[in-house]
Design an enzyme around this catalytic site. Structure first.
Site: not given
Ligand code: NAD
Length: 476
Positions: A204, A206, A210, A248, A282
């Site tokens: 789904g 976010g 989400g 994370e 990340c």
């Molecule tokens: P994103 O924040 O766009 O999405 C991540 C997840 O969050 C997705 O499943 C998305 O659907 C959900 N999401 C987004 N907005 C939401 C909301 N308003 N409500 C509920 N759910 C929501 O990030 P992305 O582009 O998928 O991933 C890249 C980012 O992830 C980079 O910043 C990277 O550094 C980070 N990351 C961190 C780690 C860690 O372990 N710290 C690991 C991998 C990636």
């Protein structure tokens, strides 16, 4: 050539169910645009159904014995193992990972199962304390795991495995940008004969599914891996129900080269570590912080290393790294490179556009800027692309200051031939995970961020404890 996948159902309550959501995403190869499949996304109503299933399952799973949990983890691991080769092939297509990286993801998943089984067998869930009271660690409840696309299967399992070990039930919501690998993982879990509702997977967006999961009053904890904006939105939605939020998030990893380091060895390793998975990691060491009087040496070594990397199709064994994930990622990376060039940051190699031999696909050039002004956007913002910034310091205090001049605090790196000076610098860097001289990864060591890189830790005992409540029992 694999036939396109069509995932039209969600895994809820131990069964494949038709979603209420009608939104269909098309998934295309980041390398060549081939149609890989379609997935139907769940909506807020599907989120509610998954929460109801997980809530119902929690009643009995929270009371499960350690032996039952170990047995379930073993069945999940076996099911994962059966599907691992197919998942690796798929990750190469959907995310653009090379085979080596995709296999590395499977290795990490196995390690989560093995590490958690070992911890579970000896973890003190109930302890009599001096002072006449007892401490009992209990599962927090229904857990939602929201994941990003860059290491999707590892992220789903590194949350689901400790949560289930803790006695929680789980709803996984993968990234809408990589929905197919989540569906494949659920196919594996469907073979594991798990108690219905223990593991649920709802694809789904976010913004609707989400948000509903984050806000849901019957969800006890959210664990999100994603961007700072995503983490903040989840925390805001979760706040009225006071649920636990584990985040994370992004990073801008500092990599301090101390003067006594073996530059010829560590500079090439630093470049590779920054650019693997096209920099979409990340924890990537994206800021190489080097002694000012050694800048020319470092620049020459780094440029040679970057120019030796092979950008190409993920399935070519010669490829060092493949494409960026999608058009949005490609445009974002290009925009930050353009901004740095226009802002006068010295470009040492790479730059705008695709490598000459790759006219299509979301491929980016291995790019190095240096010496970069510490406050330039390219040195402060997470690029999530194959871009390294070299920054210079005059003394160790300044190196630490530059390393800490970031809103992030996830992974940091120190390179040195002298363990004592490396350890002293590690103590001063504000990051949750500091590695010295690129040690091998271990699932036993906790991982997580300071500041805007997040809250909480995953992996090892700390990862298990994220999913536990603490109960005091005290009697007169
Ligand atoms: P994103 O924040 O766009 O999405 C991540 C997840 O969050 C997705 O499943 C998305 O659907 C959900 N999401 C987004 N907005 C939401 C909301 N308003 N409500 C509920 N759910 C929501 O990030 P992305 O582009 O998928 O991933 C890249 C980012 O992830 C980079 O910043 C990277 O550094 C980070 N990351 C961190 C780690 C860690 O372990 N710290 C690991 C991998 C990636």
């Amino acid at each position: 050539m694999n036939a396109p996948l069509y995932q039209d159902r969600l895994f809820i309550g131990g069964a494949w169910v038709n979603p209420h959501g009608r939104d269909i995403v098309e998934v295309r190869s980041p390398a060549d645009g081939t149609l890989l499949g379609r997935a139907v996304l769940g909506d807020a109503i599907d989120a509610d159904r998954a929460v109801a299933a997980a809530r119902q399952a929690f009643t009995s799973w929270s009371q499960s014995s350690i032996a039952e949990r170990l047995d379930v983890l073993a069945r999940m691991r076996a099911a994962f193992e059966t599907l691992a080769p197919a998942l690796e092939d798929h990750l190469m297509r959907e995310i653009g990972l090379t085979r080596m990286v995709a296999q590395g993801q499977s290795m990490m998943c196995r390690a989560h199962f093995d590490s958690m089984a070992e911890i579970l067998a000896r973890y003190p869930f109930a302890q009599k304390m001096p002072g006449g009271f007892e401490i009992v660690r209990e599962p927090i409840g229904v857990v939602v795991a929201i994941t990003s696309w860059n290491a999707p299967v590892n992220q789903m399992l590194c949350k689901a495995v400790p949560a289930i070990a803790a006695g929680c039930t789980v709803i996984v919501k993968p990234s809408e940008h990589a929905p197919l690998c989540g569906g494949l993982l659920a196919e594996a879990m469907a073979q594991a004969d798990l108690p219905p509702g223990l593991f649920n997977l709802v694809n789904g967006r976010g913004a609707d599914c989400g948000q509903r999961l984050a806000a849901h009053p019957d969800v006890d904890m959210i664990s999100i891996t994603g961007s700072v904006a995503g983490g903040a939105a989840v925390a805001a939605a979760a706040a009225p129900t006071i649920k636990r939020v584990h985040q994370e998030l992004g990073g801008k990893g500092a990599n301090i080269l101390l003067p006594e380091a073996d530059f010829a060895a560590v500079v090439p390793r630093s470049v590779v570590a920054c650019m693997m998975v096209a920099g979409q990691v990340c924890a990537a060491p994206t800021r190489l912080i080097v002694p000012a009087d050694r800048f020319e040496d470092v620049a020459a070594l780094a440029v040679a290393a970057a120019q030796g990397l092979v950008v190409g199709p993920p399935d070519d064994p010669a490829t060092s790294f493949g494409p960026l994930m999608n058009a949005a990622q490609f445009d974002r990376v290009q925009g930050l490179i353009r901004q740095a060039i226009d802002g006068g940051q010295p470009l040492l190699t790479g730059g705008l556009g695709r490598p000459d031999n790759l006219p299509t696909g979301y491929y980016a050039r291995p790019t190095i800027f240096g010496p970069v002004a510490p406050d330039a956007a390219i040195a402060t913002q997470e690029v999530f692309g194959p871009v390294l910034c070299i920054l210079t310091y005059r003394n160790v205090d300044e190196a630490v200051e530059i390393a800490n001049a970031t809103d992030f605090g996830l992974a940091a790196y120190v390179q040195s031939a002298d363990p004592a000076s490396a350890r002293a610098v590690a103590a001063r860097v504000r990051a949750g995970y500091v590695s010295i001289n690129f040690p091998p990864w271990t699932a036993a060591a906790p991982f997580g961020g300071y500041r805007r890189s997040g809250n909480g830790r995953q992996y090892g005992v700390w990862g298990l404890e994220e999913f536990l409540e603490t109960k005091t029992i005290i009697a007169s």
